[in-house]
Design a protein around this motif. Structure first.
Motif, PDB file in Angstrom:
ATOM      1  N   GLN A  39       0.811  -1.214   0.000  1.00  0.00           N
ATOM      2  CA  GLN A  39       0.000   0.000   0.000  1.00  0.00           C
ATOM      3  C   GLN A  39       0.851   1.273   0.000  1.00  0.00           C
ATOM      4  O   GLN A  39       0.371   2.332  -0.393  1.00  0.00           O
ATOM      5  CB  GLN A  39      -0.928   0.004   1.212  1.00  0.00           C
ATOM      6  CG  GLN A  39      -1.978  -1.084   1.176  1.00  0.00           C
ATOM      7  CD  GLN A  39      -2.700  -1.232   2.494  1.00  0.00           C
ATOM      8  OE1 GLN A  39      -2.772  -0.306   3.285  1.00  0.00           O
ATOM      9  NE2 GLN A  39      -3.250  -2.415   2.741  1.00  0.00           N
ATOM     10  N   MET A  40       2.081   1.181   0.418  1.00  0.00           N
ATOM     11  CA  MET A  40       2.955   2.353   0.484  1.00  0.00           C
ATOM     12  C   MET A  40       3.475   2.762  -0.893  1.00  0.00           C
ATOM     13  O   MET A  40       4.015   3.863  -1.045  1.00  0.00           O
ATOM     14  CB  MET A  40       4.114   2.097   1.453  1.00  0.00           C
ATOM     15  CG  MET A  40       3.664   2.099   2.899  1.00  0.00           C
ATOM     16  SD  MET A  40       4.837   1.398   4.090  1.00  0.00           S
ATOM     17  CE  MET A  40       6.360   2.173   3.686  1.00  0.00           C
ATOM     18  N   ARG A  41       3.315   1.925  -1.877  1.00  0.00           N
ATOM     19  CA  ARG A  41       3.782   2.250  -3.231  1.00  0.00           C
ATOM     20  C   ARG A  41       3.060   3.493  -3.727  1.00  0.00           C
ATOM     21  O   ARG A  41       1.841   3.580  -3.690  1.00  0.00           O
ATOM     22  CB  ARG A  41       3.510   1.074  -4.155  1.00  0.00           C
ATOM     23  CG  ARG A  41       3.919   1.347  -5.571  1.00  0.00           C
ATOM     24  CD  ARG A  41       3.680   0.139  -6.427  1.00  0.00           C
ATOM     25  NE  ARG A  41       3.805   0.546  -7.825  1.00  0.00           N
ATOM     26  CZ  ARG A  41       3.162  -0.008  -8.799  1.00  0.00           C
ATOM     27  NH1 ARG A  41       2.352  -1.017  -8.558  1.00  0.00           N
ATOM     28  NH2 ARG A  41       3.328   0.414 -10.022  1.00  0.00           N
ATOM     29  N   ALA A  94       8.392  11.354   1.713  1.00  0.00           N
ATOM     30  CA  ALA A  94       7.219  12.069   2.225  1.00  0.00           C
ATOM     31  C   ALA A  94       5.959  11.636   1.498  1.00  0.00           C
ATOM     32  O   ALA A  94       4.861  11.718   2.048  1.00  0.00           O
ATOM     33  CB  ALA A  94       7.431  13.575   2.095  1.00  0.00           C
ATOM     34  N   ALA A  95       6.119  11.153   0.261  1.00  0.00           N
ATOM     35  CA  ALA A  95       4.964  10.722  -0.529  1.00  0.00           C
ATOM     36  C   ALA A  95       4.328   9.448   0.020  1.00  0.00           C
ATOM     37  O   ALA A  95       3.174   9.147  -0.291  1.00  0.00           O
ATOM     38  CB  ALA A  95       5.368  10.511  -1.987  1.00  0.00           C
ATOM     39  N   TRP A  96       5.075   8.694   0.808  1.00  0.00           N
ATOM     40  CA  TRP A  96       4.502   7.481   1.383  1.00  0.00           C
ATOM     41  C   TRP A  96       3.437   7.863   2.399  1.00  0.00           C
ATOM     42  O   TRP A  96       3.557   8.859   3.122  1.00  0.00           O
ATOM     43  CB  TRP A  96       5.578   6.650   2.073  1.00  0.00           C
ATOM     44  CG  TRP A  96       6.387   5.801   1.146  1.00  0.00           C
ATOM     45  CD1 TRP A  96       6.233   5.657  -0.199  1.00  0.00           C
ATOM     46  CD2 TRP A  96       7.487   4.978   1.517  1.00  0.00           C
ATOM     47  NE1 TRP A  96       7.180   4.787  -0.697  1.00  0.00           N
ATOM     48  CE2 TRP A  96       7.959   4.356   0.336  1.00  0.00           C
ATOM     49  CE3 TRP A  96       8.125   4.696   2.711  1.00  0.00           C
ATOM     50  CZ2 TRP A  96       9.023   3.470   0.329  1.00  0.00           C
ATOM     51  CZ3 TRP A  96       9.188   3.825   2.709  1.00  0.00           C
ATOM     52  CH2 TRP A  96       9.631   3.210   1.527  1.00  0.00           C
ATOM     53  N   GLU A 154      21.131   8.965  -2.355  1.00  0.00           N
ATOM     54  CA  GLU A 154      20.643  10.143  -1.636  1.00  0.00           C
ATOM     55  C   GLU A 154      19.169  10.008  -1.240  1.00  0.00           C
ATOM     56  O   GLU A 154      18.401  10.959  -1.310  1.00  0.00           O
ATOM     57  CB  GLU A 154      20.900  11.413  -2.445  1.00  0.00           C
ATOM     58  CG  GLU A 154      22.386  11.641  -2.675  1.00  0.00           C
ATOM     59  CD  GLU A 154      22.687  12.863  -3.524  1.00  0.00           C
ATOM     60  OE1 GLU A 154      21.742  13.473  -4.105  1.00  0.00           O
ATOM     61  OE2 GLU A 154      23.878  13.203  -3.608  1.00  0.00           O
ATOM     62  N   TYR A 155      18.815   8.810  -0.829  1.00  0.00           N
ATOM     63  CA  TYR A 155      17.467   8.507  -0.345  1.00  0.00           C
ATOM     64  C   TYR A 155      16.386   8.933  -1.343  1.00  0.00           C
ATOM     65  O   TYR A 155      15.311   9.371  -0.957  1.00  0.00           O
ATOM     66  CB  TYR A 155      17.224   9.146   1.029  1.00  0.00           C
ATOM     67  CG  TYR A 155      18.205   8.668   2.066  1.00  0.00           C
ATOM     68  CD1 TYR A 155      18.010   7.464   2.726  1.00  0.00           C
ATOM     69  CD2 TYR A 155      19.350   9.406   2.366  1.00  0.00           C
ATOM     70  CE1 TYR A 155      18.914   7.005   3.665  1.00  0.00           C
ATOM     71  CE2 TYR A 155      20.270   8.957   3.305  1.00  0.00           C
ATOM     72  CZ  TYR A 155      20.052   7.757   3.950  1.00  0.00           C
ATOM     73  OH  TYR A 155      20.951   7.309   4.872  1.00  0.00           O
ATOM     74  N   SER A 156      16.693   8.762  -2.623  1.00  0.00           N
ATOM     75  CA  SER A 156      15.742   9.142  -3.667  1.00  0.00           C
ATOM     76  C   SER A 156      14.485   8.289  -3.568  1.00  0.00           C
ATOM     77  O   SER A 156      14.497   7.185  -3.010  1.00  0.00           O
ATOM     78  CB  SER A 156      16.363   8.971  -5.051  1.00  0.00           C
ATOM     79  OG  SER A 156      16.477   7.597  -5.373  1.00  0.00           O
ATOM     80  N   HIS A 157      13.431   8.803  -4.139  1.00  0.00           N
ATOM     81  CA  HIS A 157      12.169   8.068  -4.107  1.00  0.00           C
ATOM     82  C   HIS A 157      12.314   6.714  -4.809  1.00  0.00           C
ATOM     83  O   HIS A 157      11.811   5.699  -4.314  1.00  0.00           O
ATOM     84  CB  HIS A 157      11.058   8.900  -4.749  1.00  0.00           C
ATOM     85  CG  HIS A 157       9.703   8.342  -4.479  1.00  0.00           C
ATOM     86  ND1 HIS A 157       9.080   8.482  -3.259  1.00  0.00           N
ATOM     87  CD2 HIS A 157       8.871   7.614  -5.259  1.00  0.00           C
ATOM     88  CE1 HIS A 157       7.911   7.861  -3.306  1.00  0.00           C
ATOM     89  NE2 HIS A 157       7.756   7.341  -4.501  1.00  0.00           N
ATOM     90  N   CYS A 158      13.023   6.702  -5.946  1.00  0.00           N
ATOM     91  CA  CYS A 158      13.219   5.436  -6.661  1.00  0.00           C
ATOM     92  C   CYS A 158      14.036   4.449  -5.824  1.00  0.00           C
ATOM     93  O   CYS A 158      13.725   3.252  -5.795  1.00  0.00           O
ATOM     94  CB  CYS A 158      13.897   5.673  -8.008  1.00  0.00           C
ATOM     95  SG  CYS A 158      12.712   6.099  -9.319  1.00  0.00           S
ATOM     96  N   ALA A 159      15.058   4.928  -5.133  1.00  0.00           N
ATOM     97  CA  ALA A 159      15.860   4.040  -4.280  1.00  0.00           C
ATOM     98  C   ALA A 159      14.978   3.415  -3.202  1.00  0.00           C
ATOM     99  O   ALA A 159      15.070   2.211  -2.925  1.00  0.00           O
ATOM    100  CB  ALA A 159      17.031   4.803  -3.660  1.00  0.00           C
TER     101      ALA A 159
END
Length: 183
Positions: A39-41, A94-96, A154-159
């Protein structure tokens, strides 16, 4: 990519008779963790495929000779503790959905407490036998690699999405195996 055919062997060992016969059934909790991770995706993985990496789940942790029954709970405990640490980072996207992230962390904390209670704090106090140290260190190194990957990206969203999928796989296999061993 890592051979996911070997991971179930390691996780069967993680749920040996010590773990599954003492009322330490984590099946429901693992399924809930898996669900929260799903669900966090927040984005499609397609743009993130360029960031994929082989985290190389430790082969030492998969070798049957490395495990002894009294050490399986320590390995499950270590896995859950490392996953808790990763998702406790303040750098999560933050989007999660932060409510789902909190629920995941609460669930992991409850599962860690359950393991500790089931074995009378054995997971924290047990002196690891010689046979358990190499897989445990390999497991810590595996999770350290995941942390380094996140830092390097750098803790990117994709990472984070790549890591979320990796951890989801671990929960999926653990859940399937604990259910199968319970029956």
């Amino acid at each position: 990519m890592m051979s996911w055919t070997l991971l179930p062997v390691a996780l069967v060992l993680l749920c040996s008779s010590t773990l599954c016969s003492l009322g330490c059934d984590l099946t429901q909790g693992l399924q809930e963790d898996f669900s929260f991770l799903n669900q966090m995706r927040t984005v499609s993985l397609l743009p993130c495929l360029k960031d994929r990496t082989n985290f190389s789940f430790p082969k030492e942790a998969m070798e049957i000779s490395q495990f002894q029954r009294e050490n399986t709970t320590v390995m499950v405990h270590e896995t859950l503790k490392q996953i808790f640490t990763i998702f406790s980072l303040n750098a999560t996207p933050a989007a999660w959905n932060q409510t789902q992230l909190r629920q995941l962390l609460i669930g992991l904390d409850q599962q860690l407490e359950q393991l500790e209670q089931c074995l009378g704090q054995e997971a924290e106090q047990q002196e690891p036998s010689l046979g358990s140290e190499n897989p445990r260190l390999a497991l810590k190194s595996y999770f350290q690699g995941i942390n380094q990957y996140l830092q390097g990206k750098e803790y990117s969203h994709c990472a984070w999405e790549i890591v979320r999928v990796e951890i989801r796989r671990i929960f999926l296999f653990m859940s399937k195996l604990t259910r199968r061993l319970k029956n």
